[in-house]
Design a protein around this motif. Structure first.
Motif, PDB file in Angstrom:
ATOM      1  N   TYR A 158       1.019  -1.362   0.223  1.00  0.00           N
ATOM      2  CA  TYR A 158      -0.175   0.105   0.153  1.00  0.00           C
ATOM      3  C   TYR A 158       1.053   1.109  -0.031  1.00  0.00           C
ATOM      4  O   TYR A 158       2.078   1.326   0.431  1.00  0.00           O
ATOM      5  CB  TYR A 158      -1.194  -0.405   0.923  1.00  0.00           C
ATOM      6  N   HIS A 159       0.407   2.324  -1.014  1.00  0.00           N
ATOM      7  CA  HIS A 159       1.340   3.667  -0.807  1.00  0.00           C
ATOM      8  C   HIS A 159       0.193   4.612  -0.599  1.00  0.00           C
ATOM      9  O   HIS A 159      -0.723   4.890  -0.949  1.00  0.00           O
ATOM     10  CB  HIS A 159       2.317   3.756  -2.201  1.00  0.00           C
TER      11      HIS A 159
ATOM     12  N   GLY B 186       5.178   7.564  -0.775  1.00  0.00           N
ATOM     13  CA  GLY B 186       5.750   6.403  -0.768  1.00  0.00           C
ATOM     14  C   GLY B 186       4.841   5.565   0.273  1.00  0.00           C
ATOM     15  O   GLY B 186       3.500   5.301   0.789  1.00  0.00           O
ATOM     16  N   ALA B 187       5.163   4.029   1.094  1.00  0.00           N
ATOM     17  CA  ALA B 187       4.684   2.787   1.240  1.00  0.00           C
ATOM     18  C   ALA B 187       3.874   3.477   2.595  1.00  0.00           C
ATOM     19  O   ALA B 187       4.635   4.134   3.586  1.00  0.00           O
ATOM     20  CB  ALA B 187       5.726   2.023   1.949  1.00  0.00           C
ATOM     21  N   VAL B 188       2.807   3.074   3.148  1.00  0.00           N
ATOM     22  CA  VAL B 188       2.651   3.204   4.417  1.00  0.00           C
ATOM     23  C   VAL B 188       1.859   1.564   5.186  1.00  0.00           C
ATOM     24  O   VAL B 188       2.484   0.958   4.079  1.00  0.00           O
ATOM     25  CB  VAL B 188       0.802   3.844   4.338  1.00  0.00           C
ATOM     26  N   TYR B 190      -1.054   0.112   6.210  1.00  0.00           N
ATOM     27  CA  TYR B 190      -2.293  -0.081   5.788  1.00  0.00           C
ATOM     28  C   TYR B 190      -2.596  -1.343   6.140  1.00  0.00           C
ATOM     29  O   TYR B 190      -2.481  -1.987   5.172  1.00  0.00           O
ATOM     30  CB  TYR B 190      -2.933   0.607   4.960  1.00  0.00           C
ATOM     31  N   PRO B 192      -6.831  -3.525   5.222  1.00  0.00           N
ATOM     32  CA  PRO B 192      -7.351  -2.881   4.631  1.00  0.00           C
ATOM     33  C   PRO B 192      -8.955  -3.943   5.050  1.00  0.00           C
ATOM     34  O   PRO B 192      -8.427  -4.643   5.935  1.00  0.00           O
ATOM     35  CB  PRO B 192      -7.827  -3.850   3.405  1.00  0.00           C
TER      36      PRO B 192
END
Lengths: 243, 317
Positions: A158-159, B186-188, B190, B192
């Motif tokens: 995820y970005h 950038g990457a996070v 997360y 879902p």
């Protein structure tokens, strides 16, 4: 802020059975549903606030879901009466013509996959045609001034991304929980004659045509894998990759 | 005579037609089957195959797999838009770029195509793409001047590499790489779908009593993570406290319809087997060959589920 949500209605998967052996599709009843990720797109738009317009191409099923969109909170709904097409380029041309009449938009949202046709191209094509930014596979969406921020799914996880408005954003299926419309609103908008604005589509040439259906090989029920555990794991990994 | 002379000879025809040849975007070696397919079609049409690669190291391989000319560029889709490709094939990972390319070429596009063919006379592109998650395929024909398709390499035949093939490698033009309108920050971290019900899961790893202990539970968890799958279980797993009521697969609790249902150590009682009737592909692993789960399974593996989970984890890595 003005946002437009593109909705697509499709034959409900529960209303037909595919028989691969007979190479036929058996339709049990005429039942339609809203393309799943489109509902998430509508929810994302409603959460952003501002004026939300829902738009759909097609006949009676499309109108039903536009009325539902009104009941969920969209300020207006536009039904473009156009024959079904396989060509996403045609859909984009029709939408472009309609957008000229509807007025300027800051955001166009739509689901990032279409279950029953090859129309997931509409988002990228529309962005290209309008010269707008495209954020694909968004899971969250916020708008801060004139900048849209989203968390998107990429092959590398995820970005966080951002783009200046106006932008086209495709929303991932199940990325949010669509609200339920109040029964009272559903009744109100189903009865209201002016809930959905009708629009005739100008004829646009289509360069993709359907020629029928074909069927993947029948399921091989009850295949017993054999060999060492390692070999069987490899076979299972292959099966999983193909599904 | 090398192929550049041929191009000059054919130049007038190309100008009249405007669009020519088969172009293939090859971001990595997994797109090699696309080149094989392009070669096969080009041989029957009598045209060239151009490969557009990002990594210079792929040039020789692209030629071996069937390319006549290799273009090196940082932005394959942008480079293709500047050419006049009659047919363009891209891998499915480039669906979004393909749609943008198709729009700028005014081309029809088939995404996720499992097979393609070209009519020699009308030069129309035929293909089949899956609908309803692969329930069946829709056959379409594209008749625009330029035609684009993204091909699913998993369904194409293995390409044949001929190391003796020769081709031309075009140097990178260096001007490619239009600035993206979207800024990547950038990457996070997360996660879902915290609320997503089991009934909507695409892949499910389900646990049963034959996983036996905490080690088996941990292996199933790792497997679910590696597959991006939801974790569920039968009655036995719920008794052991591994899953809650909402994740117990049974006609009383969760009836599921995933693409892949991997049953680890589930014996398969009637309530469980009826609840997985909607699954597209059931893979069952159980140590006992007479377990009733095998009657409901597409693929049966008679093995200790822990050993199998370890082997599958190794295979997925």
């Amino acid at each position: 802020m003005n946002s437009l949500v593109i909705l697509h209605s499709l034959r409900d998967p529960a209303s037909f059975t595919v028989n691969r052996k007979a190479q036929k599709i058996f339709v049990h009843r005429e039942q339609y549903s809203l393309n799943p990720s489109d509902k998430n797109a509508l929810e994302a738009a409603l959460r952003l606030g501002g004026s939300v317009t829902a738009i759909a191409l097609g006949g009676a099923p499309a109108e039903d879901y536009l009325r539902l969109a009104r009941a969920m909170g969209a300020q207006s709904a536009v039904q473009i009466k156009a024959p079904a097409t396989e060509d996403a380029g045609t859909v984009v041309s029709i939408l472009q013509n309609a957008l000229e009449q509807i007025g300027s938009m800051d955001l166009i949202l739509l689901g990032d996959e279409v279950l029953d046709a090859d129309l997931a191209q509409v988002g990228p094509r529309l962005a290209q045609e309008r010269g707008w930014a495209l954020i694909a596979h968004a899971h969250t969406l916020t708008v801060d001034g004139a900048v849209a921020r989203a968390i998107v799914q990429t092959p590398n996880g995820y970005h966080q991304v951002e783009a200046d408005l106006p932008a086209v954003i495709s929303i991932a299926a199940d990325s949010n929980k669509p609200r339920y419309a109040h029964g009272r609103d559903i009744m109100r908008f189903y009865k209201a004659a002016d809930a959905v604005e009708g629009m005739e589509a100008e004829a646009v040439e289509s360069s993709v045509e359907a020629r029928g259906e074909s069927y993947p090989p029948e399921r091989e029920l009850g295949v017993h894998l054999s060999g060492a555990v390692k070999d069987m794991a490899r076979q299972v990994a292959d099966v999983m990759a193909k599904n | 005579m090398d192929i550049s002379d041929l191009s000059t000879l054919m130049g007038e025809d190309l100008a009249a037609e405007n669009f020519a040849d088969i172009w293939v975007a090859v971001p990595d070696v997994s797109a090699a089957p696309l080149l094989g397919e392009a070669r096969r079609l080009a041989d029957s049409l009598g045209c060239y195959v151009h490969a557009v690669v990002i990594d210079e190291g792929l040039s020789e391989k692209a030629i071996a797999f069937g390319a006549d000319r290799v273009h090196i560029t940082r932005d394959a889709a942008n480079h293709l838009a500047g050419q006049h490709p009659e047919f363009t094939f891209l891998p499915v990972a480039m669906n979004v770029e393909a749609a943008q390319l198709a729009q700028s070429l005014r081309a029809g596009l088939i995404t996720d195509a499992r097979n393609v063919s070209i009519d020699d006379g009308t030069r129309a592109l035929f293909g089949s793409h899956p609908v309803y998650g692969g329930e069946y395929l829709r056959d379409v024909v594209v008749t625009s001047a330029a035609k684009v398709a993204t091909l699913d390499a998993r369904f194409l035949p293995e390409p044949y590499a001929d190391a003796s093939r020769t081709g031309e490698i075009m140097p990178g033009d260096g001007t490619d790489g239009a600035e993206s309108k979207v800024r990547d920050l950038g990457a996070v971290d997360y996660t879902p779908q915290a609320w997503r019900p089991l009934t909507k899961a695409k892949t499910i790893v389900a646990m049963g009593r034959a996983l036996k202990d905490a080690e088996g539970f941990a292996l199933a968890q790792q497997l679910a993570q590696a597959l991006g799958a939801e974790l569920a279980g039968e009655r036995g797993a719920r008794d052991l406290g591994w899953v809650d009521e909402a994740h117990e697969v049974s006609v009383m609790n969760a009836e599921v319809a995933p693409q892949v249902y991997l049953a680890l150590g589930i014996r398969g009682d009637t309530y469980h087997n009826a609840a997985i009737a909607g699954a597209k592909c059931v893979i069952a692993v159980h140590p006992e060959a007479d377990a009733s789960i095998f009657k409901a399974a597409d693929y049966g593996v008679v093995a200790d589920p822990k050993d199998f989970a370890r082997a599958l984890l190794a295979e997925l890595k």
